[in-house]
Write a protein that holds these residues in place. Structure first.
Motif, PDB file in Angstrom:
ATOM      1  N   ALA A  24       0.826  -1.209   0.000  1.00 59.70           N
ATOM      2  CA  ALA A  24       0.000   0.000   0.000  1.00 59.70           C
ATOM      3  C   ALA A  24       0.862   1.262   0.000  1.00 59.70           C
ATOM      4  O   ALA A  24       0.615   2.202  -0.756  1.00 59.70           O
ATOM      5  CB  ALA A  24      -0.936  -0.009   1.215  1.00 59.70           C
ATOM      6  N   SER A  65       2.503   1.903  -3.330  1.00 61.79           N
ATOM      7  CA  SER A  65       1.593   2.401  -4.363  1.00 61.79           C
ATOM      8  C   SER A  65       1.367   3.905  -4.239  1.00 61.79           C
ATOM      9  O   SER A  65       1.071   4.574  -5.225  1.00 61.79           O
ATOM     10  CB  SER A  65       0.257   1.650  -4.309  1.00 61.79           C
ATOM     11  OG  SER A  65      -0.590   2.100  -3.267  1.00 61.79           O
ATOM     12  N   TYR A  75      -4.477  -1.055  -2.604  1.00 63.96           N
ATOM     13  CA  TYR A  75      -3.409  -0.284  -3.235  1.00 63.96           C
ATOM     14  C   TYR A  75      -3.921   0.398  -4.494  1.00 63.96           C
ATOM     15  O   TYR A  75      -4.994   0.070  -5.006  1.00 63.96           O
ATOM     16  CB  TYR A  75      -2.178  -1.144  -3.522  1.00 63.96           C
ATOM     17  CG  TYR A  75      -2.346  -2.262  -4.535  1.00 63.96           C
ATOM     18  CD1 TYR A  75      -2.019  -2.077  -5.879  1.00 63.96           C
ATOM     19  CD2 TYR A  75      -2.794  -3.522  -4.142  1.00 63.96           C
ATOM     20  CE1 TYR A  75      -2.149  -3.107  -6.810  1.00 63.96           C
ATOM     21  CE2 TYR A  75      -2.927  -4.558  -5.054  1.00 63.96           C
ATOM     22  CZ  TYR A  75      -2.606  -4.344  -6.380  1.00 63.96           C
ATOM     23  OH  TYR A  75      -2.744  -5.363  -7.296  1.00 63.96           O
TER      24      TYR A  75
END
Length: 271
Positions: free
Chosen positions: A26, A29, A100
């Motif tokens: 996450a 991203s 993400y």
């Protein structure tokens, strides 16, 4: 950083609780976004699995990351509210630590809101994966505009896809009530003040479907949907009408996600 000198900057708010398996993905991203003027605020909600240490490792390498920590577990609403309050920029994007983004997500949304300033928020279409990383070939498409009346029948605004103004989220903080969809209640509140929310119909969010989450437990999610209508002061009659539409559309959506997972699983097994 100063939100007065960077009015188009974005503060990404990421609540995290025992997300050691996914938080790195996450965070990366966010750091890979093509939109450059951003910060990432990770709010660790008293994790016990190493999530905080992973986030700190990224923060040591990138000055755009700030880490906040709760000494006791306060829940996702409190974490998001704290992130909004701590934000240094005028725009807020939410991202849960098990989801993400694709790299152009924030850039596409800022382009959309620049063309329509009188919108409540901006959201995107979603792709789906399960907890093992298996993807579904189903994509949740979104319309270009969503009104209050349309949103009552189905919440197609995923929190992890939302971009909204900080001042609006400060005026409409998320309720710390585990028996409602707290983000959905905020979107409805904002759409009472604005004519619409803007949709970017590209799957720029990859959403992880989990049976362990509040929304993953379908029976509990259904009860929360009803409670959200009543929390938003809809009459019983109106709640029944919109709940019926919600139930039909939600069942169809999750059937499509599951079918898409099975199709992709079959394809992978054949190769």
């Amino acid at each position: 950083m100063n939100r007065e000198t960077d009015p188009d900057g974005i503060s990404v708010v990421m609540p995290a609780y025992n997300a050691a398996k996914t938080i790195g993905r996450a965070i990366e991203s966010v750091l890979e976004q093509t939109y450059g003027c951003l910060e990432l605020i990770v709010i660790d909600d008293c994790s016990t699995d190493g999530s905080l240490e992973i986030a700190r490792t990224y923060a040591e390498r990138d000055e755009r990351i700030r880490i906040l920590r709760h000494e006791i577990n306060e829940g996702v609403s409190a974490a998001r509210n704290r992130g909004v309050n701590a934000a240094q920029y005028s725009w807020i994007a939410f991202l849960d630590s098990d989801d993400y983004w694709l790299p152009t997500k924030l850039e596409a949304q800022m382009c959309a809101v620049s063309k329509n300033e009188n919108c409540a928020l901006c959201f995107t279409a979603s792709a789906f994966i399960d907890s093992k990383g298996h993807s579904s070939d189903y994509v949740l498409q979104v319309p270009e505009r969503v009104t209050y009346a349309r949103l009552l029948s189905q919440n197609i605004i995923s929190c992890s896809s939302v971009l909204a103004r900080r001042e609006d989220l400060l005026a409409h903080p998320m309720a710390c009530n585990p028996m409602i969809h707290e983000d959905y209640a905020v979107w409805l509140s904002l759409l009472k003040e604005y004519p619409c929310a803007l949709g970017v119909n590209e799957p720029l969010l990859v959403y992880q479907v989990s049976t362990e989450s509040k929304s993953g437990n379908k029976l509990r999610a259904a009860r929360m949907q009803w409670n959200t209508y009543r929390y938003c002061q809809l009459s019983v009659a109106r709640s029944v009408i919109h709940y019926s539409a919600y139930a039909m559309r939600n069942m169809k959506k999750y059937r499509s996600i599951r079918r898409g997972m099975k199709k992709q699983g079959t394809k992978s097994g054949d190769e």
